[in-house]
Scaffold this active site. Structure first.
Site, PDB file in Angstrom:
ATOM      1  N   SER A  15       0.842  -1.204   0.000  1.00 31.16           N
ATOM      2  CA  SER A  15       0.000   0.000   0.000  1.00 31.16           C
ATOM      3  C   SER A  15       0.872   1.247   0.000  1.00 31.16           C
ATOM      4  O   SER A  15       2.072   1.194   0.300  1.00 31.16           O
ATOM      5  CB  SER A  15      -0.927   0.020   1.225  1.00 31.16           C
ATOM      6  N   LEU A  17       3.220   4.315  -0.230  1.00 34.96           N
ATOM      7  CA  LEU A  17       4.539   4.556  -0.805  1.00 34.96           C
ATOM      8  C   LEU A  17       5.188   3.258  -1.262  1.00 34.96           C
ATOM      9  O   LEU A  17       5.799   3.196  -2.336  1.00 34.96           O
ATOM     10  CB  LEU A  17       5.442   5.249   0.226  1.00 34.96           C
ATOM     11  N   ASP A  36       4.646  -7.275   3.627  1.00 36.19           N
ATOM     12  CA  ASP A  36       3.525  -6.557   4.220  1.00 36.19           C
ATOM     13  C   ASP A  36       2.771  -7.502   5.147  1.00 36.19           C
ATOM     14  O   ASP A  36       2.769  -8.721   4.942  1.00 36.19           O
ATOM     15  CB  ASP A  36       2.580  -6.027   3.138  1.00 36.19           C
ATOM     16  N   SER A 148      10.314  11.094   7.946  1.00 35.32           N
ATOM     17  CA  SER A 148       9.238  12.063   7.767  1.00 35.32           C
ATOM     18  C   SER A 148       9.781  13.428   8.154  1.00 35.32           C
ATOM     19  O   SER A 148      10.701  13.533   8.973  1.00 35.32           O
ATOM     20  CB  SER A 148       8.042  11.722   8.669  1.00 35.32           C
ATOM     21  N   TYR A 161       5.586   9.637  17.023  1.00 35.82           N
ATOM     22  CA  TYR A 161       5.859   9.562  15.590  1.00 35.82           C
ATOM     23  C   TYR A 161       7.151  10.306  15.257  1.00 35.82           C
ATOM     24  O   TYR A 161       8.018   9.784  14.539  1.00 35.82           O
ATOM     25  CB  TYR A 161       4.690  10.152  14.807  1.00 35.82           C
ATOM     26  N   LYS A 165      10.642   8.605  13.834  1.00 38.85           N
ATOM     27  CA  LYS A 165      11.192   9.011  12.544  1.00 38.85           C
ATOM     28  C   LYS A 165      12.512   9.769  12.718  1.00 38.85           C
ATOM     29  O   LYS A 165      13.396   9.701  11.851  1.00 38.85           O
ATOM     30  CB  LYS A 165      10.186   9.871  11.784  1.00 38.85           C
TER      31      LYS A 165
END
Length: 255
Positions: A15, A17, A36, A148, A161, A165
């Site tokens: 899914s 990217l 996945d 990110s 998050y 990252k």
């Protein structure tokens, strides 16, 4: 650059990217190993054809990742690149409205998925690449990790998050230096706001607020643009140990 005979492993490859990267590399003649947790990856690999292999994988479990790498090498004879796209966002503040602290279980899970999952994919992928025959210039392949812009300038509610990252960003240069002796490069892409299924689930108010912070073009990034950046990194052998922002010039404000 010709990709026939080259093999790439993509985590989160069913899914967003990861799917875009899997499809583009396959269309260019490469073998792709799609990792996945979702069983949808089986149908995707079936649709792509013989040069695609689906490995149902939980990237939070090291044995699951190492097993997938072994399957890919057994199927295609080697490994030339890893793209670590598996990851998840989470919105929780350090303290909630009742002044209760951020749930440790959530912190642990996101770190395990985003940071450990990236580490497992990189380390086990590097081990396989180091055993693959080198090209004439001594190169063996490339690892592309996905961070990110939140890993650089996280917003309110992005504590775990951003931490997860930021850790991926922090791995980039040391890992590149570690793996240089084996002819393996390491790069990180830090996307901004990308039009993925996860982003589509956000409220319109949230989407509008994010778009307002983009310099240009005033739209969400496309997964296909990410995929093309991956192929550019693969082809440019002098890119190493660096983080590339793909974000339309966005800079998150203190909202």
């Amino acid at each position: 650059m010709a990709r026939a005979g080259k093999t790439y492993m993509i985590t989160g490859g069913a899914s967003g990217l990861g799917l875009a990267a899997s499809k583009l590399l396959h269309s260019q003649g490469a073998n792709v190993g799609i990792l996945d947790k979702s069983e949808e990856g089986a149908e995707i690999a079936k649709g792509l054809g013989d040069r695609a292999l689906f490995c149902q994988t939980d990237v939070t479990e090291e044995a699951s990742v190492s097993g997938a790498v072994e399957k890919i090498v057994a199927q295609f004879g080697g490994l030339h690149g890893v793209i670590n796209c598996a990851g998840l966002g989470m919105a929780l503040t350090t303290l909630d409205k009742q002044l209760k602290p951020h749930k440790a279980q959530v912190f642990d899970f996101i770190m395990k998925l985003n940071t450990y999952g990236t580490f497992y994919g990189s380390a086990h992928g590097a081990s396989a690449m180091a055993k693959t025959a080198a090209a004439e210039d001594g190169s063996r392949g490339v690892i592309i990790n996905v961070a990110s812009v939140a890993g650089i300038e996280g917003q309110k509610g992005q504590l775990v998050y951003s931490a997860s990252k930021g850790a991926v960003i922090g791995m980039t240069l040391p890992m590149a230096r570690d793996l240089a002796r084996y002819g393996i490069r390491v790069m990180t892409i830090a996307p901004g706001i990308i039009d993925t299924p996860l982003m589509q689930m956000a409220a319109q108010k949230v989407k509008d607020g994010l778009l307002a912070q983009v310099a240009a073009p005033k739209r969400f990034g496309l997964a296909e643009e990410f995929a093309h950046l991956c192929t550019s990194i693969i082809d440019n052998g002098y890119l190493n140990g660096e983080v590339i922002r793909m974000d339309g010039g966005i800079r998150f404000a203190n909202l």
